[in-house]
Design an enzyme around this catalytic site. Structure first.
Site, PDB file in Angstrom:
ATOM      1  N   LYS A 188       0.871  -1.189   0.000  1.00  0.00           N
ATOM      2  CA  LYS A 188       0.000   0.000   0.000  1.00  0.00           C
ATOM      3  C   LYS A 188       0.904   1.234   0.000  1.00  0.00           C
ATOM      4  O   LYS A 188       1.470   1.589   1.023  1.00  0.00           O
ATOM      5  CB  LYS A 188      -0.853  -0.086   1.256  1.00  0.00           C
ATOM      6  CG  LYS A 188      -2.009   0.822   1.494  1.00  0.00           C
ATOM      7  CD  LYS A 188      -2.128   2.105   0.803  1.00  0.00           C
ATOM      8  CE  LYS A 188      -2.341   3.216   1.809  1.00  0.00           C
ATOM      9  NZ  LYS A 188      -1.926   4.505   1.289  1.00  0.00           N
ATOM     10  N   GLU A 264       8.316   1.288  11.757  1.00  0.00           N
ATOM     11  CA  GLU A 264       9.416   2.258  11.744  1.00  0.00           C
ATOM     12  C   GLU A 264       8.745   3.615  11.728  1.00  0.00           C
ATOM     13  O   GLU A 264       8.128   4.003  10.734  1.00  0.00           O
ATOM     14  CB  GLU A 264      10.310   2.037  10.512  1.00  0.00           C
ATOM     15  CG  GLU A 264      11.700   2.657  10.698  1.00  0.00           C
ATOM     16  CD  GLU A 264      11.853   4.001  10.030  1.00  0.00           C
ATOM     17  OE1 GLU A 264      11.435   5.005  10.663  1.00  0.00           O
ATOM     18  OE2 GLU A 264      12.368   4.060   8.908  1.00  0.00           O
ATOM     19  N   CYS A 299      13.179  10.332   7.830  1.00  0.00           N
ATOM     20  CA  CYS A 299      12.839   9.870   9.185  1.00  0.00           C
ATOM     21  C   CYS A 299      14.017  10.001  10.133  1.00  0.00           C
ATOM     22  O   CYS A 299      13.838  10.295  11.305  1.00  0.00           O
ATOM     23  CB  CYS A 299      12.267   8.457   9.163  1.00  0.00           C
ATOM     24  SG  CYS A 299      13.316   7.286   8.330  1.00  0.00           S
ATOM     25  N   GLU A 398       8.121  15.780  16.194  1.00  0.00           N
ATOM     26  CA  GLU A 398       8.697  15.686  14.855  1.00  0.00           C
ATOM     27  C   GLU A 398       7.992  16.670  13.923  1.00  0.00           C
ATOM     28  O   GLU A 398       6.773  16.706  13.874  1.00  0.00           O
ATOM     29  CB  GLU A 398       8.510  14.260  14.325  1.00  0.00           C
ATOM     30  CG  GLU A 398       9.161  14.046  12.985  1.00  0.00           C
ATOM     31  CD  GLU A 398       9.046  12.605  12.496  1.00  0.00           C
ATOM     32  OE1 GLU A 398       7.943  12.033  12.587  1.00  0.00           O
ATOM     33  OE2 GLU A 398      10.048  12.058  12.030  1.00  0.00           O
TER      34      GLU A 398
HETATM   35  P1  ADP Z   1       2.368  10.833   7.159  1.00  0.00           P
HETATM   36  O1  ADP Z   1       1.678  11.659   8.218  1.00  0.00           O
HETATM   37  O2  ADP Z   1       3.819  11.032   7.140  1.00  0.00           O
HETATM   38  O3  ADP Z   1       1.706  10.861   5.831  1.00  0.00           O
HETATM   39  P2  ADP Z   1       1.109   8.354   7.751  1.00  0.00           P
HETATM   40  O4  ADP Z   1       1.440   7.449   8.867  1.00  0.00           O
HETATM   41  O5  ADP Z   1      -0.219   9.034   7.771  1.00  0.00           O
HETATM   42  O6  ADP Z   1       2.307   9.363   7.682  1.00  0.00           O
HETATM   43  O7  ADP Z   1       1.245   7.606   6.359  1.00  0.00           O
HETATM   44  C1  ADP Z   1       2.124   6.558   6.105  1.00  0.00           C
HETATM   45  C2  ADP Z   1       1.367   5.479   5.367  1.00  0.00           C
HETATM   46  O8  ADP Z   1       0.336   4.998   6.223  1.00  0.00           O
HETATM   47  C3  ADP Z   1       0.685   5.945   4.093  1.00  0.00           C
HETATM   48  O9  ADP Z   1       0.762   4.924   3.123  1.00  0.00           O
HETATM   49  C4  ADP Z   1      -0.748   6.134   4.542  1.00  0.00           C
HETATM   50  O10 ADP Z   1      -1.684   5.997   3.494  1.00  0.00           O
HETATM   51  C5  ADP Z   1      -0.905   5.004   5.531  1.00  0.00           C
HETATM   52  N1  ADP Z   1      -1.994   5.187   6.493  1.00  0.00           N
HETATM   53  C6  ADP Z   1      -2.499   6.351   6.963  1.00  0.00           C
HETATM   54  N2  ADP Z   1      -3.524   6.115   7.819  1.00  0.00           N
HETATM   55  C7  ADP Z   1      -3.684   4.777   7.893  1.00  0.00           C
HETATM   56  C8  ADP Z   1      -4.557   3.895   8.617  1.00  0.00           C
HETATM   57  N3  ADP Z   1      -5.504   4.362   9.414  1.00  0.00           N
HETATM   58  N4  ADP Z   1      -4.402   2.564   8.451  1.00  0.00           N
HETATM   59  C9  ADP Z   1      -3.433   2.085   7.655  1.00  0.00           C
HETATM   60  N5  ADP Z   1      -2.598   2.848   6.936  1.00  0.00           N
HETATM   61  C10 ADP Z   1      -2.694   4.180   7.051  1.00  0.00           C
END
Ligand code: ADP
Length: 494
Positions: A188, A264, A299, A398
């Site tokens: 994903k 991570e 990161c 962060e």
């Molecule tokens: P950032 O704030 O840096 O975008 P995220 O943790 O939101 O970091 O995003 C990292 C990844 O996690 C992306 O691929 C995002 O689509 C996915 N993601 C965000 N929310 C969810 C969730 N509720 N469940 C699973 N994956 C998620």
């Protein structure tokens, strides 16, 4: 790298995208799409499928079917290894195309992207290709009347959720070791950076990866990411991203099949300059790069600079000079040192952190503003705050942007106390010419990687492991294979 070759690719049309399920390129089953926006100019690059929970379930079913079929999991190791090397070859052959596509999608300056993205993704596939026929099981030193064999088996279906800052590099850190152990994968990508990973998947199929072994579902984290995390048929989840999402994944695991969930997460990494640093100009230049390259969207970025009191003012001055003269702008110009911020949302968050630092009483030494608004893109000045103290938001949270807080310390003990005074433990840096101090600091600082007299650059041979709330498990190196394999004992009476 040749600027004219980059320029020839910078405006190439990008066809509407498809996901990958069962070796086929497919649309979302309800036909939904979203726009991929370029942070370079805010323009639409193309359309990407907005997957649904049903699409994710189909991808997991396809991964399971491919795994059970044995077409990858039981392929002769030498053949599996050849395919993984072929993937690395194709990444190298298409390196510039992949890098430019990724930069158009996420804004990283090309000088960094070319090495960090296709360069490291190819190296990662090669490293794990070589593991396929070299990682063995064990024979235990049992009583001679029995034979204790320890088999290392694939786990089955691996779910991988990756972020937008280095999609190819981090994607490869998850996909390559999972494939090396014989697993099937559902990937994903992040909404704001799917394009280079979709192209990588195409290259994987061109290299001969059997159908259904690597599936990719694009779309919202809260929909497809969440569906992947909750799926009862995903055996292991591996993730890079933010802490709040990591927490949700752990909850999803607990609420479903208790799949191991490797995270991570973020960092607030201390980069510590002692007065006896061997070369202060180098320390300052590398420390500036450690926070400002890729606009701070790294990161392991050294986002807290801890400086010994006797050189504090000098370092702040030199650093501000470096920051204010960095070339920020068009990420597809080879001379650019910091490209675009990945999205308007991220830019707004960065500017909010600047406001918070000012109201907490930090002193703005340079930067703090949006840049090049007339381009329609999202750019920000490299920003340095001095007089930052450990309790300020800028020292604790962060930013994931080009914003550095400089903190003063008196002695080694105070440096250690400040370094460890956050919830994170991802990376650190230490600048000193005292070898004893360097080793003491490596031991005392709670972080997955401690750089000494440098910052950044650890290659695929060494692990990246989050300590504290920066995560668990390891990406990279031989150790990453542990996440994607399980041990089975055969206890045989002779
Ligand atoms: P950032 O704030 O840096 O975008 P995220 O943790 O939101 O970091 O995003 C990292 C990844 O996690 C992306 O691929 C995002 O689509 C996915 N993601 C965000 N929310 C969810 C969730 N509720 N469940 C699973 N994956 C998620």
């Amino acid at each position: 790298m040749d600027q004219s070759a980059i320029d020839a690719l910078r405006s190439a049309p990008i066809a509407p995208q498809s996901m990958w399920i069962g070796g086929q390129q497919v649309a979302a089953h309800d036909g939904g799409t979203f726009d991929a926006i370029s942070p370079i100019d805010g323009q639409v690059l193309t359309q990407v499928p907005a997957g649904s929970a049903e699409d994710m379930q189909a991808a997991v079913r396809s991964a399971r079917a491919s795994f059970e079929s044995g077409r990858w999991s039981n392929m002769a190791p030498a053949a599996r290894k050849r395919i993984m090397h072929r993937i690395a070859d194709l990444i190298e052959q298409h390196a510039l195309e992949l890098a430019v596509l990724g930069v158009r999608d996420n804004g990283t300056e090309i000088s960094m992207a070319i090495k960090a993205e296709p360069g490291s993704a190819a190296a990662t596939f090669r490293f794990y290709a070589e593991c396929v026929d070299k990682v063995m099981g064990d024979i235990a030193p049992t009583d001679p009347s029995v034979l204790g064999l320890v088999h290392r088996e694939a786990v089955g279906v691996v779910g991988a959720i990756v972020p937008w800052n280095f999609p190819l590099m981090i994607g490869a850190w998850k996909i390559a070791p999972a494939l090396a152990m014989g697993n099937s994968v559902v990937l994903k990508p992040a909404e704001v950076a799917s394009l280079s990973l979709l192209r990588l998947t195409e290259l994987c199929h061109e290299a001969g990866l059997p159908e259904g072994v690597l599936n990719v579902v694009t779309g919202k984290g809260s929909i497809v990411g969440s569906a992947l995390a909750h799926d009862m048929d995903v055996d292991v989840l591996t993730f890079t991203g933010s802490g709040p999402t990591g927490r949700r994944l752990l909850e999803a695991s607990a609420a479903s099949n208790m799949k191991p969930c490797y995270l991570e997460l973020g960092g607030k990494s201390p980069n510590i300059i002692f007065a006896d640093a061997p070369d202060l100009d180098k320390a300052v230049a590398v420390s500036a790069a450690a926070i400002f390259r890729n606009s701070g969207q790294v990161c392991v970025a050294g986002s807290r600079l801890l400086v010994q009191a006797s050189i504090y003012d000098e370092v702040v001055e030199k650093l501000s000079q470096q920051a204010s003269t960095m070339k920020v702008g068009d990420p597809l110009d080879m001379t650019t040192q910091a490209g675009a911020v990945s999205s308007d949302v991220q830019l707004a968050q960065n500017l909010a952190h600047v406001e918070a630092a000012l109201s907490d009483g930090a002193r703005l030494a340079t930067g703090g503003q949006r840049l090049l608004q007339e381009t329609g893109g999202y750019y920000m000045q490299p920003t340095v705050f001095s007089d930052v103290t450990g309790d300020m938001k800028l020292a604790q949270e962060e930013v994931f942007g080009p914003v550095l807080g400089v903190i003063r310390f008196e002695d080694e003990a105070e440096a250690v106390r400040l370094a460890n005074a956050t919830i994170y433990g991802l990376a650190a840096g230490v600048w000193t010419s005292d070898l004893g101090r360097a080793h003491r600091m490596v031991k005392a600082v709670k972080a997955g990687v401690v750089h000494v007299n440098t910052y950044g650059g650890p290659d695929i041979t060494v692990p990246l492991s989050g300590h504290k709330q920066s995560g668990n498990g390891s990406d990279k190196s031989i150790y990453a294979l542990e996440k994607f394999s399980k041990l089975k004992t055969a206890w045989i009476q002779l």
